[in-house]
Scaffold this motif. Sequence first.
Motif, PDB file in Angstrom:
ATOM      1  N   THR A 238      38.631 -29.244 -20.264  1.00 58.86           N
ATOM      2  CA  THR A 238      38.938 -28.234 -21.281  1.00 58.86           C
ATOM      3  C   THR A 238      39.923 -27.206 -20.744  1.00 58.86           C
ATOM      4  OG1 THR A 238      36.751 -28.502 -22.308  1.00 58.86           O
ATOM      5  CG2 THR A 238      37.955 -26.462 -22.791  1.00 58.86           C
ATOM      6  N   LEU A 239      39.712 -26.777 -19.506  1.00 61.06           N
ATOM      7  CA  LEU A 239      40.635 -25.819 -18.893  1.00 61.06           C
ATOM      8  C   LEU A 239      42.027 -26.430 -18.718  1.00 61.06           C
ATOM      9  CD1 LEU A 239      38.269 -24.255 -16.193  1.00 61.06           C
ATOM     10  CD2 LEU A 239      39.079 -23.187 -18.305  1.00 61.06           C
ATOM     11  N   LEU A 240      42.089 -27.719 -18.374  1.00 59.02           N
ATOM     12  CA  LEU A 240      43.384 -28.396 -18.271  1.00 59.02           C
ATOM     13  C   LEU A 240      44.076 -28.452 -19.630  1.00 59.02           C
ATOM     14  CD1 LEU A 240      42.490 -31.336 -15.856  1.00 59.02           C
ATOM     15  CD2 LEU A 240      44.303 -29.652 -15.472  1.00 59.02           C
ATOM     16  N   THR A 241      43.300 -28.703 -20.677  1.00 57.18           N
ATOM     17  CA  THR A 241      43.862 -28.751 -22.027  1.00 57.18           C
ATOM     18  C   THR A 241      44.392 -27.387 -22.449  1.00 57.18           C
ATOM     19  OG1 THR A 241      42.329 -30.529 -22.628  1.00 57.18           O
ATOM     20  CG2 THR A 241      43.387 -29.325 -24.435  1.00 57.18           C
ATOM     21  N   ILE A 242      43.629 -26.342 -22.156  1.00 60.17           N
ATOM     22  CA  ILE A 242      44.070 -24.981 -22.495  1.00 60.17           C
ATOM     23  C   ILE A 242      45.359 -24.653 -21.759  1.00 60.17           C
ATOM     24  CG2 ILE A 242      43.490 -22.536 -22.247  1.00 60.17           C
ATOM     25  CD1 ILE A 242      40.543 -23.349 -22.667  1.00 60.17           C
ATOM     26  N   SER A 243      45.423 -25.024 -20.478  1.00 51.78           N
ATOM     27  CA  SER A 243      46.635 -24.780 -19.693  1.00 51.78           C
ATOM     28  C   SER A 243      47.834 -25.486 -20.315  1.00 51.78           C
ATOM     29  CB  SER A 243      46.428 -25.268 -18.252  1.00 51.78           C
ATOM     30  OG  SER A 243      47.608 -25.160 -17.502  1.00 51.78           O
ATOM     31  N   ARG A 244      47.606 -26.706 -20.788  1.00 51.97           N
ATOM     32  CA  ARG A 244      48.698 -27.472 -21.382  1.00 51.97           C
ATOM     33  C   ARG A 244      49.160 -26.896 -22.712  1.00 51.97           C
ATOM     34  NH1 ARG A 244      47.927 -32.623 -24.492  1.00 51.97           N
ATOM     35  NH2 ARG A 244      50.004 -33.466 -24.826  1.00 51.97           N
ATOM     36  N   LEU A 245      48.252 -26.269 -23.435  1.00 55.80           N
ATOM     37  CA  LEU A 245      48.575 -25.764 -24.766  1.00 55.80           C
ATOM     38  C   LEU A 245      49.219 -24.379 -24.755  1.00 55.80           C
ATOM     39  CD1 LEU A 245      45.405 -26.936 -26.748  1.00 55.80           C
ATOM     40  CD2 LEU A 245      47.688 -27.986 -26.706  1.00 55.80           C
ATOM     41  N   VAL A 246      49.250 -23.733 -23.589  1.00 56.36           N
ATOM     42  CA  VAL A 246      49.914 -22.432 -23.500  1.00 56.36           C
ATOM     43  C   VAL A 246      51.397 -22.620 -23.823  1.00 56.36           C
ATOM     44  CG1 VAL A 246      50.570 -20.551 -21.977  1.00 56.36           C
ATOM     45  CG2 VAL A 246      48.272 -21.510 -21.833  1.00 56.36           C
ATOM     46  N   THR A 247      51.905 -21.831 -24.736  1.00 55.67           N
ATOM     47  CA  THR A 247      53.268 -22.047 -25.241  1.00 55.67           C
ATOM     48  C   THR A 247      54.349 -21.387 -24.400  1.00 55.67           C
ATOM     49  OG1 THR A 247      53.011 -20.153 -26.733  1.00 55.67           O
ATOM     50  CG2 THR A 247      52.468 -22.333 -27.618  1.00 55.67           C
ATOM     51  N   SER A 249      56.933 -20.923 -21.801  1.00 53.00           N
ATOM     52  CA  SER A 249      57.621 -21.805 -20.857  1.00 53.00           C
ATOM     53  C   SER A 249      57.620 -21.213 -19.450  1.00 53.00           C
ATOM     54  CB  SER A 249      59.056 -22.058 -21.323  1.00 53.00           C
ATOM     55  OG  SER A 249      59.764 -20.849 -21.480  1.00 53.00           O
ATOM     56  N   ASP A 250      57.600 -19.884 -19.335  1.00 58.44           N
ATOM     57  CA  ASP A 250      57.525 -19.268 -18.011  1.00 58.44           C
ATOM     58  C   ASP A 250      56.221 -19.631 -17.312  1.00 58.44           C
ATOM     59  OD1 ASP A 250      59.995 -18.018 -18.143  1.00 58.44           O
ATOM     60  OD2 ASP A 250      59.188 -16.233 -19.126  1.00 58.44           O
ATOM     61  N   TYR A 251      55.162 -19.793 -18.085  1.00 56.49           N
ATOM     62  CA  TYR A 251      53.890 -20.245 -17.505  1.00 56.49           C
ATOM     63  C   TYR A 251      53.915 -21.746 -17.255  1.00 56.49           C
ATOM     64  CZ  TYR A 251      49.073 -21.828 -17.238  1.00 56.49           C
ATOM     65  OH  TYR A 251      47.915 -22.450 -16.836  1.00 56.49           O
ATOM     66  N   SER A 252      54.349 -22.524 -18.248  1.00 55.79           N
ATOM     67  CA  SER A 252      54.291 -23.985 -18.167  1.00 55.79           C
ATOM     68  C   SER A 252      55.114 -24.532 -17.015  1.00 55.79           C
ATOM     69  CB  SER A 252      54.775 -24.601 -19.481  1.00 55.79           C
ATOM     70  OG  SER A 252      53.929 -24.232 -20.547  1.00 55.79           O
ATOM     71  N   TYR A 253      56.255 -23.897 -16.732  1.00 59.47           N
ATOM     72  CA  TYR A 253      57.122 -24.372 -15.659  1.00 59.47           C
ATOM     73  C   TYR A 253      57.054 -23.463 -14.428  1.00 59.47           C
ATOM     74  CZ  TYR A 253      58.974 -27.692 -18.998  1.00 59.47           C
ATOM     75  OH  TYR A 253      59.095 -28.717 -19.906  1.00 59.47           O
ATOM     76  N   GLY A 254      56.012 -22.674 -14.366  1.00 60.20           N
ATOM     77  CA  GLY A 254      55.797 -21.798 -13.222  1.00 60.20           C
ATOM     78  C   GLY A 254      54.417 -22.000 -12.634  1.00 60.20           C
ATOM     79  N   PRO A 255      53.496 -21.068 -12.864  1.00 59.95           N
ATOM     80  CA  PRO A 255      52.159 -21.178 -12.281  1.00 59.95           C
ATOM     81  C   PRO A 255      51.359 -22.377 -12.760  1.00 59.95           C
ATOM     82  CG  PRO A 255      52.588 -18.948 -13.087  1.00 59.95           C
ATOM     83  CD  PRO A 255      53.690 -19.809 -13.600  1.00 59.95           C
ATOM     84  N   ALA A 256      51.674 -22.904 -13.940  1.00 62.53           N
ATOM     85  CA  ALA A 256      50.839 -23.960 -14.536  1.00 62.53           C
ATOM     86  C   ALA A 256      50.716 -25.183 -13.632  1.00 62.53           C
ATOM     87  CB  ALA A 256      51.405 -24.370 -15.894  1.00 62.53           C
TER      88      ALA A 256
END
Length: 383
Positions: A238-247, A249-256
């Motif tokens: 569930t936590l992985l899914t939430i991380s993936r759904l964060v919109t 891009s600074d998060y998705s291509y950074g800390p994610a």
Amino acid sequence: MNLPRLESVLASGKLPGLDGFRMVAVMAVVLAHSGVGAFFSARHGVAGFFVLSGFLITWLLLKEYDKAGRVSLRDFYMRRSLRIFPAYYAFLFASIGWDLFRGNDDINDVILPGLFYLVNYHNALEGHSSSSLAHLWSLAIEEQFYLLWPMAFIVLIRRGKNFVLGFLVFVSVIVMVWRSYSFSVLDFGTSYVYNAFDTRFDNLAIGCALAFLLEKKHFLEFANNLSSRFWMPLVTLTLLTISRLVTSSDYSYGPAFTLDALLLAVLLLQLIRLSQGRVWGWLNHSVSVYLGVISYPIYLWHVWGIQAGKKLIFLPESLQLVAGIVISCMLAALSYHLLEKQFLLLKHKYERVRNDSTEKFSVSESESKMSSSNDRRRSDGSF
């Protein structure tokens, strides 16, 4: 059913759940590339393989070092070559020939990067092409890791295991910061931060760190608590899914990427232990094990399989998807049984640490039954 403690599982000579983990990871990639990306994440599938590779390679290096007091680079590289090169170059030359035959000019720029495991930096600088080799970027990262990490391990281990662990944690943070900075400030773009070794090494380093942590009693106690109930992997997923759904891009291509790797390391630990129970026991089913065994050639050939499935226009789209997966698995099985196994039979010549837990570390009991006594299949972290 009372679950065995994690330290007991790790010392048992065979590690359950790993081939099931490989199967889930590769199928996540295949399904995402088939257009079912709303439910399956290629990003997490590939990251899962990175974490697993870092973990198992480092675990084996540690076992060899503890037993022999040294690590043989020659033996390591020979085992890696026998495991990876035959299937890789068979796929590479078949793909180059096919793309040239059908007039796909995009292949011309990828031939040299493909030959020398540099597709990741080709993609990073030029973007993903429409050739059959574009997905080899992740295997390029793995090969660069296999080339560099054993040498770094030999140098660093002289300072002690705690020093190496601290180094891996430090490097993971540095890579995360560098990736975030290069994307959000330097504007390198998504292709670079997604494909480059210098922006993805944290995934592998976290797996490496996990191998060192599992030698510590306090961490083992924490890991046992984290894998004591069947529902715990669902929380991690569930936590992985939430991380993936964060919109963002600074998060998705950074800390994610770093946070995802940490969660995948937790998931790996949980599944190793919980696959001994009822709910997650399907990870050790013979079908799951077999698909995990051939996950490397599945990854190599799945683009061909998906494309072949889509050519069956007389079928509804759902059946085209199923056909593509079946064709991918058939091509992978042919690669494994007709080509790869012949080279894997030679690996035992380069295994210095034998007759202990390292020799069969990633080979489950059911997997062992599917091979001859002379076939010492991979005890490492490759696809």
